[in-house]
Enzyme design. Structure first.
Site, PDB file in Angstrom:
ATOM      1  N   ASP A 107       8.845 -12.531  10.503  1.00  0.00           N
ATOM      2  CA  ASP A 107       8.464 -13.911  10.816  1.00  0.00           C
ATOM      3  C   ASP A 107       9.464 -14.577  11.764  1.00  0.00           C
ATOM      4  OD1 ASP A 107      10.540 -14.029   8.970  1.00  0.00           O
ATOM      5  OD2 ASP A 107       9.354 -14.934   7.395  1.00  0.00           O
TER       6      ASP A 107
ATOM      7  N   ASN B 195       9.315 -19.814  -4.460  1.00  0.00           N
ATOM      8  CA  ASN B 195       7.910 -20.118  -4.777  1.00  0.00           C
ATOM      9  C   ASN B 195       7.018 -18.874  -4.686  1.00  0.00           C
ATOM     10  OD1 ASN B 195       7.763 -19.690  -2.054  1.00  0.00           O
ATOM     11  ND2 ASN B 195       6.964 -21.694  -1.497  1.00  0.00           N
TER      12      ASN B 195
ATOM     13  N   HIS C 235       6.868 -16.765  -2.088  1.00  0.00           N
ATOM     14  CA  HIS C 235       6.388 -16.383  -0.756  1.00  0.00           C
ATOM     15  C   HIS C 235       7.033 -15.078  -0.274  1.00  0.00           C
ATOM     16  CE1 HIS C 235       9.633 -18.955   1.516  1.00  0.00           C
ATOM     17  NE2 HIS C 235       9.958 -17.691   1.646  1.00  0.00           N
TER      18      HIS C 235
ATOM     19  N   GLU D 132       2.992 -18.637   2.328  1.00  0.00           N
ATOM     20  CA  GLU D 132       3.236 -19.629   1.280  1.00  0.00           C
ATOM     21  C   GLU D 132       2.128 -19.603   0.226  1.00  0.00           C
ATOM     22  OE1 GLU D 132       6.021 -20.804   1.221  1.00  0.00           O
ATOM     23  OE2 GLU D 132       6.676 -21.887   2.995  1.00  0.00           O
TER      24      GLU D 132
HETATM   25  C1  GLP Z   1      12.720 -17.277   4.108  1.00  0.00           C
HETATM   26  C2  GLP Z   1      12.098 -16.105   4.895  1.00  0.00           C
HETATM   27  C3  GLP Z   1      11.723 -14.979   3.976  1.00  0.00           C
HETATM   28  C4  GLP Z   1      12.854 -14.749   2.988  1.00  0.00           C
HETATM   29  C5  GLP Z   1      12.923 -15.932   2.046  1.00  0.00           C
HETATM   30  C6  GLP Z   1      14.079 -15.860   1.067  1.00  0.00           C
HETATM   31  O1  GLP Z   1      12.016 -18.458   4.210  1.00  0.00           O
HETATM   32  N1  GLP Z   1      10.994 -16.437   5.696  1.00  0.00           N
HETATM   33  O2  GLP Z   1      11.433 -13.820   4.744  1.00  0.00           O
HETATM   34  O3  GLP Z   1      12.599 -13.580   2.248  1.00  0.00           O
HETATM   35  O4  GLP Z   1      12.901 -17.156   2.732  1.00  0.00           O
HETATM   36  O5  GLP Z   1      15.283 -16.156   1.685  1.00  0.00           O
HETATM   37  P1  GLP Z   1      16.702 -15.899   1.039  1.00  0.00           P
HETATM   38  O6  GLP Z   1      16.898 -14.430   1.053  1.00  0.00           O
HETATM   39  O7  GLP Z   1      17.665 -16.629   1.913  1.00  0.00           O
HETATM   40  O8  GLP Z   1      16.646 -16.451  -0.351  1.00  0.00           O
END
Ligand code: GLP
Length: 244
Positions: free
Chosen positions: A67, A136, A138, A143
């Site tokens: 992404d 959440n 995702h 989402e």
């Molecule tokens: C972000 C990314 C995800 C990631 C998630 C968790 O928003 N788009 O690909 O897995 O949030 O992030 P973190 O590893 O910093 O908790």
């Protein structure tokens, strides 16, 4: 799905890096799908060490990122383009032309999404997709209430995600409200999935992903249907799963 428990972040990262290395040994010209966020940073460091010790060679590997935020310039330190270059690509021998990250500032976002999906297909699909998970539930930026049929598409970020990701920005108002993300369909078409989770803030999402019903409110729950999925869960993220 296979569940691998890890004592701590370091163990989670080492196990994830070992799986990625095995994939590259099995198929040197494999296609990897990679993630950003705090969770995979240790895995990238381990892979860099392996590369320096000549244990892994990225020269034939292709990488697609999950992404990218819309509206952030690639030079912006919060863009995922910047993240991948500064945390990983510049330390290994992957060829620049073999790295793909959606362009969040493309003039026509829908066209960019279609092209990105086409590029993944042209490369024969993703062999191994690494995922983190949002609090959440995702994955990528898919989402809650996601359409499970979606391919790479434009997403509107959830309030909870904007809040969580505001820690990387100087204020919440600076967090982009939209992004380009591989869709659930794109992710589910990967031949293998490895999801990493670290820390207690992920415990609820992990519990629902593994034990809950498969539903669009918990996008990651669809992984229950993937034929080759592994979750590497650090013990605080596994608390609810372990009944603690
Ligand atoms: C972000 C990314 C995800 C990631 C998630 C968790 O928003 N788009 O690909 O897995 O949030 O992030 P973190 O590893 O910093 O908790």
């Amino acid at each position: 799905m296979r569940i691998i428990l890890a004592e701590n972040f370091e163990e989670m990262s080492k196990k994830a890096a070992a799986i990625v290395r095995s994939q590259i040994i099995l198929k040197p010209d494999c296609v990897l799908g990679l993630a950003t966020g705090d969770t995979p940073t240790g895995m990238y460091q381990e892979l860099i060490k392996m590369y320096e010790n000549l244990e892994v060679d990225f020269s034939e590997v292709t990488i697609f990122n999950l992404d990218e935020y819309c509206s952030l310039n690639r030079k912006n330190a919060q863009s995922y383009y910047y993240y991948m270059h500064h945390n990983f690509f510049k330390y290994i021998n992957v060829k620049k032309e073999n790295t793909y990250i959606p362009n969040g500032t493309a003039p026509d976002i829908d066209e960019e999404c279609r092209n990105y999906e086409g590029q993944i297909k042209n490369k024969g699909g993703i062999d191994l997709q690494v995922l983190g998970i949002g609090a959440n539930g995702h994955i990528g930026f898919n989402e809650p209430d996601i359409n499970f049929e979606a391919e790479t598409h434009l997403v509107k970020l959830d309030k909870m995600t904007i809040e969580a990701n505001s820690r990387f920005f100087s204020s919440k108002d600076e967090v982009p409200t939209t992004a380009i993300s591989m869709g659930i369909k794109t992710i589910m078409q990967s031949k293998m999935l490895v999801l990493l989770a670290n820390g207690e803030t992920k415990a609820n999402a992990i519990y629902k992903t593994v034990k809950g019903k498969i539903c669009p409110e918990v996008p990651a729950s669809i992984i229950q249907l993937h034929p080759n999925a592994t979750m590497i869960i650090e013990k605080n993220a596994a608390k609810l799963l372990l009944g603690q």
